[in-house]
Design an enzyme around this catalytic site. Structure first.
Site, PDB file in Angstrom:
ATOM      1  CE  LYS A  56      17.018 -34.156  -5.913  1.00 53.52           C
ATOM      2  NZ  LYS A  56      18.514 -34.074  -5.956  1.00 53.52           N
ATOM      3  N   GLY A  94      16.948 -40.497  -3.011  1.00 61.04           N
ATOM      4  CA  GLY A  94      18.094 -41.026  -2.263  1.00 61.04           C
ATOM      5  C   GLY A  94      18.884 -42.056  -3.061  1.00 61.04           C
ATOM      6  CE  LYS A 138      22.788 -36.343  -5.499  1.00 57.15           C
ATOM      7  NZ  LYS A 138      21.704 -36.596  -6.434  1.00 57.15           N
ATOM      8  N   GLY A 139      20.988 -33.314   0.028  1.00 51.67           N
ATOM      9  CA  GLY A 139      20.655 -32.875   1.378  1.00 51.67           C
ATOM     10  C   GLY A 139      20.508 -31.357   1.446  1.00 51.67           C
ATOM     11  CD  GLN A 163      17.312 -25.371   5.267  1.00 51.87           C
ATOM     12  OE1 GLN A 163      18.425 -25.524   5.764  1.00 51.87           O
ATOM     13  NE2 GLN A 163      16.193 -25.629   5.900  1.00 51.87           N
TER      14      GLN A 163
HETATM   15  P1  A3P Z   1      17.524 -33.096  -1.071  1.00 49.86           P
HETATM   16  O1  A3P Z   1      18.863 -32.613  -1.541  1.00 49.86           O
HETATM   17  O2  A3P Z   1      16.396 -32.383  -1.733  1.00 49.86           O
HETATM   18  O3  A3P Z   1      17.367 -33.102   0.436  1.00 49.86           O
HETATM   19  P2  A3P Z   1      18.987 -38.467  -5.340  1.00 49.86           P
HETATM   20  O4  A3P Z   1      20.360 -38.909  -4.969  1.00 49.86           O
HETATM   21  O5  A3P Z   1      18.123 -39.583  -5.819  1.00 49.86           O
HETATM   22  O6  A3P Z   1      19.022 -37.279  -6.269  1.00 49.86           O
HETATM   23  O7  A3P Z   1      18.270 -37.967  -4.009  1.00 49.86           O
HETATM   24  C1  A3P Z   1      18.686 -36.814  -3.350  1.00 49.86           C
HETATM   25  C2  A3P Z   1      18.050 -36.822  -1.982  1.00 49.86           C
HETATM   26  O8  A3P Z   1      18.606 -37.884  -1.218  1.00 49.86           O
HETATM   27  C3  A3P Z   1      18.339 -35.587  -1.166  1.00 49.86           C
HETATM   28  O9  A3P Z   1      17.376 -34.636  -1.502  1.00 49.86           O
HETATM   29  C4  A3P Z   1      18.259 -36.089   0.267  1.00 49.86           C
HETATM   30  O10 A3P Z   1      17.066 -35.704   0.913  1.00 49.86           O
HETATM   31  C5  A3P Z   1      18.267 -37.611   0.128  1.00 49.86           C
HETATM   32  N1  A3P Z   1      19.252 -38.304   0.945  1.00 49.86           N
HETATM   33  C6  A3P Z   1      19.035 -39.537   1.455  1.00 49.86           C
HETATM   34  N2  A3P Z   1      20.075 -39.919   2.171  1.00 49.86           N
HETATM   35  C7  A3P Z   1      20.978 -38.918   2.132  1.00 49.86           C
HETATM   36  C8  A3P Z   1      22.266 -38.744   2.705  1.00 49.86           C
HETATM   37  N3  A3P Z   1      22.807 -39.690   3.448  1.00 49.86           N
HETATM   38  N4  A3P Z   1      22.931 -37.584   2.469  1.00 49.86           N
HETATM   39  C9  A3P Z   1      22.347 -36.624   1.712  1.00 49.86           C
HETATM   40  N5  A3P Z   1      21.126 -36.743   1.131  1.00 49.86           N
HETATM   41  C10 A3P Z   1      20.453 -37.886   1.332  1.00 49.86           C
END
Ligand code: A3P
Length: 275
Positions: A38, A40, A238-239, A241
């Protein structure tokens, strides 16, 4: 004379062989994104995968941390890697669970003693919320984040425990020197991804091909950065809310993580703005 010619031929073949000539074969990873969940990890791998020298595995491999996979042996592991085409001399996999798994550092050091490790981190308070949002997305009814944090044993809850990065880094440093671990600021990967990518490319000893002009910020993706290529944004998981979190909860977590962050800074010898 013939013997001399043969020797010259063999030598020139050896000298001209470079990693870029490894073609269409599956290679053990030269670098692994070992975590943190989580923070990124997917975005980082996606951005790196556009580099011409990189072959990135699309799935999390879970070799070192999963007994049933580990028992299948190193050939199985290599067979999970992507096929590296011409010039793709850096194979990378990412399995974020490796960072917190007790067995992985020793097992990895044994199989791939020279591997480079990449660890992406973000503010542990935000990381915990992100973890919670992911778990909640799989449940119909689930307590609020504030409710979890008001419980007596909340520090034992895994989404909270993972954010104490120092505990886990200490284990890795028993098997890998600090110079072999590159730390990525996951908060900056969202704001100015090209800066983080520049550092990673340097660490991997590959050309600085992924630059500012390769990115754009997508308002349909809540302002997260995407890479300029087909499907260059991350998927809907990903990303997400994040929910409202009370100031009391935030202060409680900030306080909880302050010692861990200080220890981490000392161990890693880095200083990200949020640490
Ligand atoms: P959220 O979905 O809670 O915002 P991982 O890939 O390690 O599971 O991490 C997920 C997190 O990567 C997402 O958490 C988001 O905040 C972050 N992130 C970083 N760069 C991103 C991007 N370019 N697009 C979407 N999420 C991104």
């Amino acid at each position: 004379m013939i013997l001399v010619l043969v020797i010259v031929c063999i030598l020139s073949t050896i000298i001209s062989s470079s990693p870029s000539e490894v073609t269409n074969s599956q290679q053990f990873p030269k670098a692994i994104i070992i975590g943190v969940k989580k923070c990124g990890t997917r975005a980082l791998l996606k951005f790196l995968s556009v580099h011409p020298a990189i072959a990135a595995s699309s799935q999390e491999v879970h070799f070192f941390d999963t007994p049933k996979n580990f028992r299948l042996g190193s050939d199985w592991y290599r067979n999970q890697m992507p096929i590296a085409t011409t010039n793709q001399y850096v194979t990378i996999e990412k399995t974020p669970h490796y960072f917190i798994d007790r067995h992985t550092p020793k097992r990895l050091a044994h199989l791939l003693p020279d591997v480079k490790l990449i660890l992406i981190l973000r503010d542990p308070v935000i990381r915990a919320i992100s973890d919670y949002v992911q778990i909640k997305s799989r449940h119909e009814y689930y307590p609020t984040f504030d409710e979890f944090i008001s419980m007596k044993n909340f520090t034992r809850w895994t989404p909270i425990k993972i954010g104490c990065y120092a505990i886990y880094l200490r284990r890795w440093l028993k098997y890998f020197p600090l110079e072999r671990i590159h730390f990525v600021d996951g908060e900056n990967l969202i704001q100015r991804p090209w800066e983080e990518l520049q550092h990673v490319q340097k660490f991997l000893n590959i050309s600085n091909d992924i630059r500012q002009e390769n990115f754009y910020f997508n308002s349909n993706k809540r302002g997260f950065p995407c890479i300029k290529q087909p499907n260059g944004c991350l998927g809907s998981s990903k990303g997400r809310q994040h929910p409202f979190i009370s100031d009391i909860t935030r202060a409680k977590l900030k306080n909880l993580y302050s010692t861990c962050n200080r220890q981490f800074k000392q161990l890693a010898q880095i200083n990200f703005p949020w640490l």
